[in-house]
Write a protein that holds these residues in place. Structure first.
Motif, PDB file in Angstrom:
ATOM      1  N   PRO A 135      -3.533  12.343 -12.450  1.00  0.00           N
ATOM      2  CA  PRO A 135      -1.539  12.612 -12.410  1.00  0.00           C
ATOM      3  C   PRO A 135      -1.568  12.232 -13.878  1.00  0.00           C
ATOM      4  O   PRO A 135      -2.061  10.715 -14.268  1.00  0.00           O
ATOM      5  CB  PRO A 135      -1.446  11.705 -11.104  1.00  0.00           C
ATOM      6  N   THR A 136      -0.339  12.551 -14.206  1.00  0.00           N
ATOM      7  CA  THR A 136       0.044  12.548 -15.613  1.00  0.00           C
ATOM      8  C   THR A 136       1.525  11.458 -15.046  1.00  0.00           C
ATOM      9  O   THR A 136       1.832  11.121 -16.507  1.00  0.00           O
ATOM     10  CB  THR A 136      -0.115  13.334 -16.481  1.00  0.00           C
ATOM     11  N   ASP A 137       1.722  12.717 -14.363  1.00  0.00           N
ATOM     12  CA  ASP A 137       3.981  12.083 -14.106  1.00  0.00           C
ATOM     13  C   ASP A 137       3.835  10.505 -13.708  1.00  0.00           C
ATOM     14  O   ASP A 137       2.881  10.480 -12.005  1.00  0.00           O
ATOM     15  CB  ASP A 137       4.635  12.798 -13.684  1.00  0.00           C
ATOM     16  N   LEU A 138       5.002  10.168 -13.120  1.00  0.00           N
ATOM     17  CA  LEU A 138       4.871   8.551 -12.691  1.00  0.00           C
ATOM     18  C   LEU A 138       4.939   9.377 -11.378  1.00  0.00           C
ATOM     19  O   LEU A 138       4.119   8.522 -10.416  1.00  0.00           O
ATOM     20  CB  LEU A 138       6.514   8.192 -12.894  1.00  0.00           C
ATOM     21  N   PHE A 139       5.722  10.119 -10.492  1.00  0.00           N
ATOM     22  CA  PHE A 139       5.585  10.614  -9.017  1.00  0.00           C
ATOM     23  C   PHE A 139       3.959  10.791  -8.251  1.00  0.00           C
ATOM     24  O   PHE A 139       3.361  10.718  -7.692  1.00  0.00           O
ATOM     25  CB  PHE A 139       5.981  11.922  -8.867  1.00  0.00           C
ATOM     26  N   SER A 140       3.216  11.092  -8.938  1.00  0.00           N
ATOM     27  CA  SER A 140       1.856  12.180  -8.485  1.00  0.00           C
ATOM     28  C   SER A 140       1.478  10.215  -9.053  1.00  0.00           C
ATOM     29  O   SER A 140       0.608  10.227  -7.620  1.00  0.00           O
ATOM     30  CB  SER A 140       1.068  13.297  -9.920  1.00  0.00           C
ATOM     31  N   LYS A 141       1.510   9.781 -10.268  1.00  0.00           N
ATOM     32  CA  LYS A 141       0.389   8.443  -9.952  1.00  0.00           C
ATOM     33  C   LYS A 141       0.803   7.541  -8.406  1.00  0.00           C
ATOM     34  O   LYS A 141      -0.069   6.888  -7.682  1.00  0.00           O
ATOM     35  CB  LYS A 141       0.954   7.825 -11.078  1.00  0.00           C
ATOM     36  N   ALA A 142       2.509   7.369  -7.970  1.00  0.00           N
ATOM     37  CA  ALA A 142       2.816   7.164  -6.290  1.00  0.00           C
ATOM     38  C   ALA A 142       1.799   7.770  -5.538  1.00  0.00           C
ATOM     39  O   ALA A 142       2.042   6.768  -5.203  1.00  0.00           O
ATOM     40  CB  ALA A 142       4.935   6.745  -6.761  1.00  0.00           C
ATOM     41  N   LEU A 143       2.003   8.871  -5.333  1.00  0.00           N
ATOM     42  CA  LEU A 143       1.499   9.268  -4.076  1.00  0.00           C
ATOM     43  C   LEU A 143       0.090   8.642  -4.556  1.00  0.00           C
ATOM     44  O   LEU A 143      -0.816   8.794  -3.161  1.00  0.00           O
ATOM     45  CB  LEU A 143       2.017  11.063  -4.455  1.00  0.00           C
ATOM     46  N   MET A 144      -1.126   9.140  -5.164  1.00  0.00           N
ATOM     47  CA  MET A 144      -2.229   8.629  -5.627  1.00  0.00           C
ATOM     48  C   MET A 144      -1.921   6.566  -4.678  1.00  0.00           C
ATOM     49  O   MET A 144      -3.062   6.327  -4.013  1.00  0.00           O
ATOM     50  CB  MET A 144      -2.425   8.918  -7.117  1.00  0.00           C
ATOM     51  N   ALA A 145      -1.897   6.102  -5.728  1.00  0.00           N
ATOM     52  CA  ALA A 145      -1.146   5.245  -4.963  1.00  0.00           C
ATOM     53  C   ALA A 145      -1.179   4.985  -3.312  1.00  0.00           C
ATOM     54  O   ALA A 145      -1.642   3.793  -3.204  1.00  0.00           O
ATOM     55  CB  ALA A 145      -0.336   4.040  -5.895  1.00  0.00           C
ATOM     56  N   LEU A 146       0.184   5.243  -2.756  1.00  0.00           N
ATOM     57  CA  LEU A 146      -0.085   4.665  -1.911  1.00  0.00           C
ATOM     58  C   LEU A 146      -1.353   5.656  -0.659  1.00  0.00           C
ATOM     59  O   LEU A 146      -1.583   4.906  -0.226  1.00  0.00           O
ATOM     60  CB  LEU A 146       1.129   6.097  -1.582  1.00  0.00           C
ATOM     61  N   SER A 147      -1.519   6.643  -1.304  1.00  0.00           N
ATOM     62  CA  SER A 147      -2.800   6.853  -0.639  1.00  0.00           C
ATOM     63  C   SER A 147      -4.125   5.908  -0.707  1.00  0.00           C
ATOM     64  O   SER A 147      -5.169   5.990   0.271  1.00  0.00           O
ATOM     65  CB  SER A 147      -3.490   8.339  -0.912  1.00  0.00           C
ATOM     66  N   GLY A 148      -4.417   5.184  -1.869  1.00  0.00           N
ATOM     67  CA  GLY A 148      -4.802   3.931  -1.454  1.00  0.00           C
ATOM     68  C   GLY A 148      -4.904   2.667  -0.714  1.00  0.00           C
ATOM     69  O   GLY A 148      -5.248   1.933  -0.521  1.00  0.00           O
ATOM     70  N   ALA A 149      -3.083   3.215  -0.678  1.00  0.00           N
ATOM     71  CA  ALA A 149      -2.913   1.930  -0.076  1.00  0.00           C
ATOM     72  C   ALA A 149      -2.723   1.813   1.083  1.00  0.00           C
ATOM     73  O   ALA A 149      -3.513   1.315   1.773  1.00  0.00           O
ATOM     74  CB  ALA A 149      -1.842   1.758  -0.770  1.00  0.00           C
ATOM     75  N   VAL A 150      -1.951   2.540   1.945  1.00  0.00           N
ATOM     76  CA  VAL A 150      -2.708   3.800   3.096  1.00  0.00           C
ATOM     77  C   VAL A 150      -4.436   3.599   3.456  1.00  0.00           C
ATOM     78  O   VAL A 150      -4.386   2.922   4.623  1.00  0.00           O
ATOM     79  CB  VAL A 150      -2.510   5.027   3.592  1.00  0.00           C
ATOM     80  N   LEU A 151      -4.958   3.546   3.067  1.00  0.00           N
ATOM     81  CA  LEU A 151      -6.591   3.628   3.840  1.00  0.00           C
ATOM     82  C   LEU A 151      -6.770   2.794   3.652  1.00  0.00           C
ATOM     83  O   LEU A 151      -7.530   1.747   3.823  1.00  0.00           O
ATOM     84  CB  LEU A 151      -7.052   4.698   2.223  1.00  0.00           C
ATOM     85  N   ALA A 152      -7.120   1.417   2.472  1.00  0.00           N
ATOM     86  CA  ALA A 152      -7.619   0.051   2.510  1.00  0.00           C
ATOM     87  C   ALA A 152      -6.520  -0.794   3.161  1.00  0.00           C
ATOM     88  O   ALA A 152      -7.511  -1.568   3.985  1.00  0.00           O
ATOM     89  CB  ALA A 152      -6.435  -0.412   1.006  1.00  0.00           C
ATOM     90  N   ALA A 153      -5.227  -0.680   3.562  1.00  0.00           N
ATOM     91  CA  ALA A 153      -5.044  -0.813   5.130  1.00  0.00           C
ATOM     92  C   ALA A 153      -5.318  -0.602   5.872  1.00  0.00           C
ATOM     93  O   ALA A 153      -5.640  -1.955   7.471  1.00  0.00           O
ATOM     94  CB  ALA A 153      -2.658  -0.888   5.174  1.00  0.00           C
ATOM     95  N   LEU A 154      -5.482   0.495   6.479  1.00  0.00           N
ATOM     96  CA  LEU A 154      -6.214   1.363   7.489  1.00  0.00           C
ATOM     97  C   LEU A 154      -7.435   0.690   8.018  1.00  0.00           C
ATOM     98  O   LEU A 154      -8.055  -0.377   9.065  1.00  0.00           O
ATOM     99  CB  LEU A 154      -6.632   1.886   8.145  1.00  0.00           C
ATOM    100  N   ILE A 155      -8.962   0.584   6.487  1.00  0.00           N
ATOM    101  CA  ILE A 155      -9.499   0.083   6.733  1.00  0.00           C
ATOM    102  C   ILE A 155      -9.660  -1.769   6.455  1.00  0.00           C
ATOM    103  O   ILE A 155     -10.321  -2.758   7.748  1.00  0.00           O
ATOM    104  CB  ILE A 155     -10.607   0.581   5.359  1.00  0.00           C
ATOM    105  N   GLY A 156      -8.552  -2.475   6.564  1.00  0.00           N
ATOM    106  CA  GLY A 156      -7.984  -4.164   6.684  1.00  0.00           C
ATOM    107  C   GLY A 156      -7.909  -4.146   7.812  1.00  0.00           C
ATOM    108  O   GLY A 156      -8.423  -5.551   8.244  1.00  0.00           O
ATOM    109  N   LEU A 157      -7.938  -3.073   9.173  1.00  0.00           N
ATOM    110  CA  LEU A 157      -7.402  -3.465  10.665  1.00  0.00           C
ATOM    111  C   LEU A 157      -8.424  -3.788  11.218  1.00  0.00           C
ATOM    112  O   LEU A 157      -8.846  -4.033  11.906  1.00  0.00           O
ATOM    113  CB  LEU A 157      -6.930  -2.242  11.143  1.00  0.00           C
TER     114      LEU A 157
END
Length: 379
Positions: free
Chosen positions: A325-347
């Motif tokens: 990603p080059t724009d901030l919105f795409s970077k935000a979506l990428m970060a959100l996907s990583g945060a969701v997966l990390a939180a799910l594994i953290g359970l």
């Protein structure tokens, strides 16, 4: 209790001393109505439509904020009204404008001079409350001065409590002190029937413990906590992407290039930091360095975890066949996907904790390896 208050002051001063090194160049960004500011001496002089995030040596809010304000620095000043909550960590805080939500603040010197519509939670070496609080208040510090009305219940832990002429408590006043007999509460503050003074570190047979025991969280509150954690991590990652895009891309490359080396470098870096603090604490002068070293290690792990989540999101992004990603919105979506997966594994019991630890160490290791490389090339 006085010793603990000093520790709080040492930790906040150590954090404030570290801030200028984090943000030497001023950075400004906006995303989704939120405003992000970082630098040495920074002022928010434009209205913020939603939330405000600021970090620097001296930080001042000079224009209204419709949402919440998140402030970190050596000296903080709030001179304009906040429509949401206020969260601060600093050496000194001057609150000179009304807050429509709640206030959560920690620092050495806290001066709260204006109205707080919600609850107040504050800890520090010296706390002075001159503005009214419409909700309840939880205060812990070395010296606490109350000179305003608090409508709800109040819990105070201190060895030095002072009341001004305008001090009053509308609910129950509970005070924890090392010497309860030395504490006197004027009737103008609260009648004796609504005042309870307890030994600081003791347990009471009637109440069970000095602090209330919370009920087990409901399913809805757990889901809310899960989503809140995901959004906070995502917001921090987006802030890094907005304020230092080139450096974040470099750190991500270091993590992906050799994740095993980054993991090992992170472990060695944190071990060195904490170990150096422990060795320094063997001397009288170096005792204060131990909590500072621990605090820096915690901050490094926090930043490392955010970076690790961003890298994890990048892995998901690549697996979906998408370009970087080059724009901030795409970077935000990428970060959100990583945060969701990390939180799910953290359970996952036990394994989730190990995974979160590994993510943090990989991020710290990437920072260590990047720092070493810059020193080698003299950059």
């Amino acid at each position: 209790m006085r010793f603990l208050s000093r520790i709080v002051a040492v930790l906040t001063m150590s954090l404030a001393a570290a801030c200028p090194g984090v943000a030497q160049e001023e950075g400004r960004a906006q995303f989704g109505g939120d405003r992000y500011l970082a630098g040495t001496n920074i002022e928010a002089t434009e209205d913020t439509d939603r939330d405000l995030f600021m970090m620097g040596e001296t930080v001042s809010v000079e224009a209204p904020v419709a949402g919440s304000a998140h402030l970190m620095g050596r000296r903080l000043s709030v001179e304009a009204a906040l429509g949401g909550n206020l969260y601060t960590m600093s050496y000194a805080l001057d609150l000179n404008a009304p807050v429509s939500g709640s206030v959560s603040a920690t620092g050495a010197e806290l001066r709260l001079n204006d109205e707080i519509t919600g609850n107040l939670r504050a800890s520090g070496w010296e706390i002075r409350l001159d503005g009214p609080v419409a909700g309840s208040a939880l205060l812990a510090g070395g010296q606490i001065t109350l000179d305003a009305a608090i409508a709800g219940d109040v819990v105070i832990a201190t060895d030095d409590l002072r009341f001004g002429d305008d001090a009053s408590v509308g609910g129950t006043l509970t005070i924890y002190a090392e010497d309860p007999e030395s504490v006197t509460v004027p009737d103008s503050v609260a009648p004796a029937s609504r005042v309870e003074i307890l030994q600081g570190d003791s347990y009471d047979d009637t109440h069970g413990s000095a602090w209330p025991i919370a009920e087990p969280p409901s399913f809805a509150s757990r889901v809310g906590s899960f989503l809140t954690g995901v959004l906070i991590v995502t917001g921090l990652a987006v802030a890094l992407a907005a304020l230092m895009p080139d450096r974040l891309a470099e750190l991500r490359a270091r993590s992906v290039e050799h994740p095993g080396q980054s993991l090992w470098s992170g472990f060695l870096g944190l071990s060195t930091l904490v170990g150096a603090g422990f060795v320094a604490s063997l001397t009288i002068v170096g005792i204060i360095l131990m909590p500072a070293a621990i605090l820096l290690a915690v901050l490094a792990m926090l930043v490392g975890y955010v970076l690790g989540v961003y890298v994890l999101g990048g892995a998901i992004w690549n697996a979906l066949g998408r370009a970087a990603p080059t724009d901030l919105f795409s970077k935000a979506l990428m970060a959100l996907s990583g945060a969701v997966l990390a939180a799910l594994i953290g359970l996952i019991p036990f394994l989730g904790w190990l995974f979160a630890l590994a993510l943090g160490l990989v991020g710290v290791g990437a920072m260590v390896r990047s720092w070493k490389l810059r020193r080698q090339i003299g950059y």
